[in-house]
Design a protein around this motif. Structure first.
Motif, PDB file in Angstrom:
ATOM      1  N   SER A 136      77.800  29.723   6.550  1.00 12.90           N
ATOM      2  CA  SER A 136      76.319  29.754   6.895  1.00 12.90           C
ATOM      3  C   SER A 136      76.171  28.750   7.807  1.00 12.90           C
ATOM      4  CB  SER A 136      75.607  29.700   5.837  1.00 12.90           C
ATOM      5  OG  SER A 136      75.476  30.875   5.176  1.00 12.90           O
ATOM      6  N   THR A 137      75.504  28.669   8.957  1.00  8.34           N
ATOM      7  CA  THR A 137      75.071  27.437   9.533  1.00  8.34           C
ATOM      8  C   THR A 137      73.643  26.798   9.020  1.00  8.34           C
ATOM      9  OG1 THR A 137      73.793  29.033  11.156  1.00  8.34           O
ATOM     10  CG2 THR A 137      76.216  28.272  11.519  1.00  8.34           C
ATOM     11  N   ASP A 138      73.817  25.623   9.227  1.00  8.81           N
ATOM     12  CA  ASP A 138      72.562  24.675   8.606  1.00  8.81           C
ATOM     13  C   ASP A 138      71.404  25.187   9.313  1.00  8.81           C
ATOM     14  OD1 ASP A 138      71.169  22.882   7.146  1.00  8.81           O
ATOM     15  OD2 ASP A 138      72.054  21.096   7.933  1.00  8.81           O
ATOM     16  N   SER A 139      70.185  25.348   8.546  1.00  5.70           N
ATOM     17  CA  SER A 139      68.768  25.551   8.726  1.00  5.70           C
ATOM     18  C   SER A 139      67.772  25.340   7.834  1.00  5.70           C
ATOM     19  CB  SER A 139      68.889  26.973   9.480  1.00  5.70           C
ATOM     20  OG  SER A 139      68.830  27.949   8.379  1.00  5.70           O
ATOM     21  N   PRO A 140      66.729  24.878   8.186  1.00  2.99           N
ATOM     22  CA  PRO A 140      65.727  24.564   7.160  1.00  2.99           C
ATOM     23  C   PRO A 140      65.441  25.774   6.299  1.00  2.99           C
ATOM     24  CG  PRO A 140      64.848  23.899   9.241  1.00  2.99           C
ATOM     25  CD  PRO A 140      66.171  24.502   9.556  1.00  2.99           C
ATOM     26  N   ALA A 141      65.487  27.203   6.931  1.00  2.19           N
ATOM     27  CA  ALA A 141      65.183  28.195   5.852  1.00  2.19           C
ATOM     28  C   ALA A 141      66.502  28.337   4.936  1.00  2.19           C
ATOM     29  CB  ALA A 141      65.288  29.481   7.024  1.00  2.19           C
ATOM     30  N   LEU A 142      67.561  28.162   5.268  1.00  4.41           N
ATOM     31  CA  LEU A 142      68.642  28.252   4.354  1.00  4.41           C
ATOM     32  C   LEU A 142      68.532  27.136   3.343  1.00  4.41           C
ATOM     33  CD1 LEU A 142      71.872  29.315   6.403  1.00  4.41           C
ATOM     34  CD2 LEU A 142      70.714  30.397   4.484  1.00  4.41           C
ATOM     35  N   ARG A 143      68.258  25.793   3.933  1.00  2.00           N
ATOM     36  CA  ARG A 143      67.929  24.820   2.762  1.00  2.00           C
ATOM     37  C   ARG A 143      66.844  25.175   1.872  1.00  2.00           C
ATOM     38  NH1 ARG A 143      70.655  20.098   3.504  1.00  2.00           N
ATOM     39  NH2 ARG A 143      71.779  19.878   5.410  1.00  2.00           N
ATOM     40  N   SER A 144      65.943  25.795   2.195  1.00  2.00           N
ATOM     41  CA  SER A 144      64.791  26.307   1.208  1.00  2.00           C
ATOM     42  C   SER A 144      65.459  27.422   0.437  1.00  2.00           C
ATOM     43  CB  SER A 144      63.659  26.880   2.086  1.00  2.00           C
ATOM     44  OG  SER A 144      63.060  25.680   2.649  1.00  2.00           O
ATOM     45  N   PHE A 145      66.132  28.239   0.861  1.00  2.00           N
ATOM     46  CA  PHE A 145      66.827  29.268   0.050  1.00  2.00           C
ATOM     47  C   PHE A 145      67.811  28.844  -0.970  1.00  2.00           C
ATOM     48  CE2 PHE A 145      70.099  32.893  -0.278  1.00  2.00           C
ATOM     49  CZ  PHE A 145      69.254  33.903  -0.934  1.00  2.00           C
ATOM     50  N   HIS A 146      68.348  27.523  -0.734  1.00  2.00           N
ATOM     51  CA  HIS A 146      69.512  27.101  -1.687  1.00  2.00           C
ATOM     52  C   HIS A 146      68.641  26.015  -2.744  1.00  2.00           C
ATOM     53  CE1 HIS A 146      72.181  28.950   1.089  1.00  2.00           C
ATOM     54  NE2 HIS A 146      73.209  28.531   0.263  1.00  2.00           N
ATOM     55  N   VAL A 147      67.298  26.025  -2.760  1.00  2.00           N
ATOM     56  CA  VAL A 147      66.803  25.002  -3.892  1.00  2.00           C
ATOM     57  C   VAL A 147      67.530  25.530  -5.171  1.00  2.00           C
ATOM     58  CG1 VAL A 147      64.716  24.558  -4.968  1.00  2.00           C
ATOM     59  CG2 VAL A 147      64.742  24.939  -2.507  1.00  2.00           C
ATOM     60  N   GLY A 148      67.920  24.397  -5.629  1.00  2.00           N
ATOM     61  CA  GLY A 148      68.537  24.731  -6.954  1.00  2.00           C
ATOM     62  C   GLY A 148      69.898  24.846  -6.912  1.00  2.00           C
ATOM     63  N   ASP A 149      70.650  24.827  -5.725  1.00  3.06           N
ATOM     64  CA  ASP A 149      72.068  25.263  -5.440  1.00  3.06           C
ATOM     65  C   ASP A 149      72.438  23.881  -4.833  1.00  3.06           C
ATOM     66  OD1 ASP A 149      71.817  27.842  -6.579  1.00  3.06           O
ATOM     67  OD2 ASP A 149      71.934  28.652  -4.416  1.00  3.06           O
ATOM     68  N   SER A 179      76.154  41.983  13.481  1.00  2.00           N
ATOM     69  CA  SER A 179      75.410  42.971  14.275  1.00  2.00           C
ATOM     70  C   SER A 179      74.179  43.322  13.067  1.00  2.00           C
ATOM     71  CB  SER A 179      76.043  44.114  14.541  1.00  2.00           C
ATOM     72  OG  SER A 179      76.552  44.842  13.152  1.00  2.00           O
ATOM     73  N   THR A 180      74.307  42.761  11.818  1.00  2.00           N
ATOM     74  CA  THR A 180      73.639  43.286  10.650  1.00  2.00           C
ATOM     75  C   THR A 180      72.370  42.173  10.782  1.00  2.00           C
ATOM     76  OG1 THR A 180      75.041  42.398   9.314  1.00  2.00           O
ATOM     77  CG2 THR A 180      74.828  44.578   9.190  1.00  2.00           C
ATOM     78  N   ARG A 181      72.256  41.289  11.516  1.00  2.00           N
ATOM     79  CA  ARG A 181      71.369  40.259  11.880  1.00  2.00           C
ATOM     80  C   ARG A 181      70.938  39.604  10.462  1.00  2.00           C
ATOM     81  NH1 ARG A 181      71.057  40.596  17.147  1.00  2.00           N
ATOM     82  NH2 ARG A 181      70.825  42.465  18.026  1.00  2.00           N
ATOM     83  N   LEU A 182      72.088  38.870  10.011  1.00  2.00           N
ATOM     84  CA  LEU A 182      71.918  37.994   8.648  1.00  2.00           C
ATOM     85  C   LEU A 182      71.964  36.466   9.312  1.00  2.00           C
ATOM     86  CD1 LEU A 182      73.640  39.975   5.872  1.00  2.00           C
ATOM     87  CD2 LEU A 182      71.192  39.639   6.150  1.00  2.00           C
ATOM     88  N   GLY A 183      71.891  36.345  10.471  1.00  2.00           N
ATOM     89  CA  GLY A 183      71.878  34.916  10.925  1.00  2.00           C
ATOM     90  C   GLY A 183      73.153  34.531  11.540  1.00  2.00           C
ATOM     91  N   PRO A 184      73.138  33.743  12.357  1.00  2.00           N
ATOM     92  CA  PRO A 184      74.542  33.044  12.844  1.00  2.00           C
ATOM     93  C   PRO A 184      75.391  32.472  11.723  1.00  2.00           C
ATOM     94  CG  PRO A 184      72.799  31.553  13.398  1.00  2.00           C
ATOM     95  CD  PRO A 184      72.051  32.708  12.875  1.00  2.00           C
ATOM     96  N   LYS A 185      76.727  32.811  11.948  1.00  2.00           N
ATOM     97  CA  LYS A 185      77.783  32.360  10.938  1.00  2.00           C
ATOM     98  C   LYS A 185      78.822  31.479  11.671  1.00  2.00           C
ATOM     99  CE  LYS A 185      75.953  35.034   7.770  1.00  2.00           C
ATOM    100  NZ  LYS A 185      75.107  34.429   6.609  1.00  2.00           N
ATOM    101  N   VAL A 186      79.395  30.459  10.740  1.00  2.00           N
ATOM    102  CA  VAL A 186      80.453  29.899  11.528  1.00  2.00           C
ATOM    103  C   VAL A 186      81.774  30.576  11.111  1.00  2.00           C
ATOM    104  CG1 VAL A 186      81.881  27.869  11.395  1.00  2.00           C
ATOM    105  CG2 VAL A 186      79.714  27.629  11.052  1.00  2.00           C
ATOM    106  N   ARG A 187      82.627  31.004  12.066  1.00  2.00           N
ATOM    107  CA  ARG A 187      83.757  31.993  11.700  1.00  2.00           C
ATOM    108  C   ARG A 187      84.796  31.235  12.197  1.00  2.00           C
ATOM    109  NH1 ARG A 187      84.010  38.000  14.101  1.00  2.00           N
ATOM    110  NH2 ARG A 187      84.302  37.238  16.196  1.00  2.00           N
ATOM    111  N   PHE A 188      86.058  31.120  11.424  1.00  2.00           N
ATOM    112  CA  PHE A 188      87.266  30.424  11.821  1.00  2.00           C
ATOM    113  C   PHE A 188      88.479  31.066  11.082  1.00  2.00           C
ATOM    114  CE2 PHE A 188      85.629  28.954   7.608  1.00  2.00           C
ATOM    115  CZ  PHE A 188      86.812  28.461   6.933  1.00  2.00           C
ATOM    116  N   THR A 189      89.372  30.624  11.947  1.00  2.00           N
ATOM    117  CA  THR A 189      90.969  31.079  11.473  1.00  2.00           C
ATOM    118  C   THR A 189      91.811  29.745  11.737  1.00  2.00           C
ATOM    119  OG1 THR A 189      91.610  31.978  13.605  1.00  2.00           O
ATOM    120  CG2 THR A 189      90.533  33.507  11.902  1.00  2.00           C
ATOM    121  N   ALA A 190      92.959  29.811  10.727  1.00  4.03           N
ATOM    122  CA  ALA A 190      93.937  28.689  11.058  1.00  4.03           C
ATOM    123  C   ALA A 190      95.325  29.258  10.456  1.00  4.03           C
ATOM    124  CB  ALA A 190      93.536  27.299  10.443  1.00  4.03           C
ATOM    125  N   THR A 191      96.353  28.638  10.717  1.00  3.96           N
ATOM    126  CA  THR A 191      97.638  29.112  10.372  1.00  3.96           C
ATOM    127  C   THR A 191      98.495  27.831   9.727  1.00  3.96           C
ATOM    128  OG1 THR A 191      97.479  30.971  12.188  1.00  3.96           O
ATOM    129  CG2 THR A 191      99.745  30.289  11.108  1.00  3.96           C
TER     130      THR A 191
END
Length: 203
Positions: A136-149, A179-191
């Motif tokens: 997940s990318t950082d945002s005030p909404a996500l910080r609120s959602f993670h109260v206690g986490d 496409s399911t509109r759950l907010g922007p994500k960080v997506r990554f690959t490495a080898t």
């Protein structure tokens, strides 16, 4: 995780996101004929979707309650569930052809432990093995959602460099909107380099 978080990760909306948006991308990036490690499966919706598509799946979960529930639910499917801290798993070197970390990095309590996780995954992968992840990318909404986490979001601007320090090469990091509109994500690959036969080189 708090109760709201666990409800989201067990919800039909989350399953839709995993099956429609995430699973096709993950499978395209992995060697599905090898052994795959899933880090931090939580309630295990992705485990359900992933294991029929790969030769062998190992899920490592640090929470003993979640690990036990998942182990009981997938009994008889061939999925191996391990309750352990993935930053120091004690699993054999170079066991896996691929590893997935899906929306779990921000639950690792510090950047140092996240870096330790990257180094451990590098050790566990075979030469040429792939690490595939989202967070997940950082945002005030996500910080609120993670109260206690725990909530330690990764910085997309530095993630590629951190993966390289852990020993990976060809790191690709992008901001991605499902496409399911759950907010922007960080997506990554490495080898892991095909020339890298050192089990503990990144430690």
């Amino acid at each position: 995780m708090n109760d709201d978080h666990l409800r989201l990760l067990s919800s039909p909306a989350w399953r839709d996101y995993l099956s429609v948006d995430l699973l096709p991308w993950v499978l395209a990036e992995l060697d599905v004929d090898g052994d795959i490690l899933e880090v931090g499966p939580g309630p295990g919706l992705m485990t359900d979707l992933l294991h029929p598509c790969v030769r062998h799946l190992v899920a490592i979960e640090v929470d003993p309650v979640l690990a036990l529930k998942l182990e009981e639910r997938v009994k008889g499917t061939g999925v191996e569930v391990i309750c352990a801290d993935a930053t120091m798993s004690l699993l054999p070197d170079a066991r896996f052809s691929g590893a997935v970390c899906l929306t779990m990095l921000h639950h690792v309590p510090s950047e140092d432990l996240q870096d330790q996780l990257f180094a451990e995954l590098h050790r566990l992968l075979r030469p040429g093995g792939r690490l595939v992840g989202t967070d997940s990318t950082d945002s005030p909404a996500l910080r609120s959602f993670h109260v206690g986490d725990v909530f330690v979001p990764v910085d997309p601007a530095t993630l590629g460099h951190r993966l390289e320090i852990a020993g990976f090469r060809d790191a690709v990091v992008e901001i991605w909107e499902a496409s399911t509109r759950l907010g922007p994500k960080v997506r990554f690959t490495a080898t892991k380099s095909t020339a890298d036969h050192r089990g503990t080189d990144a430690r």
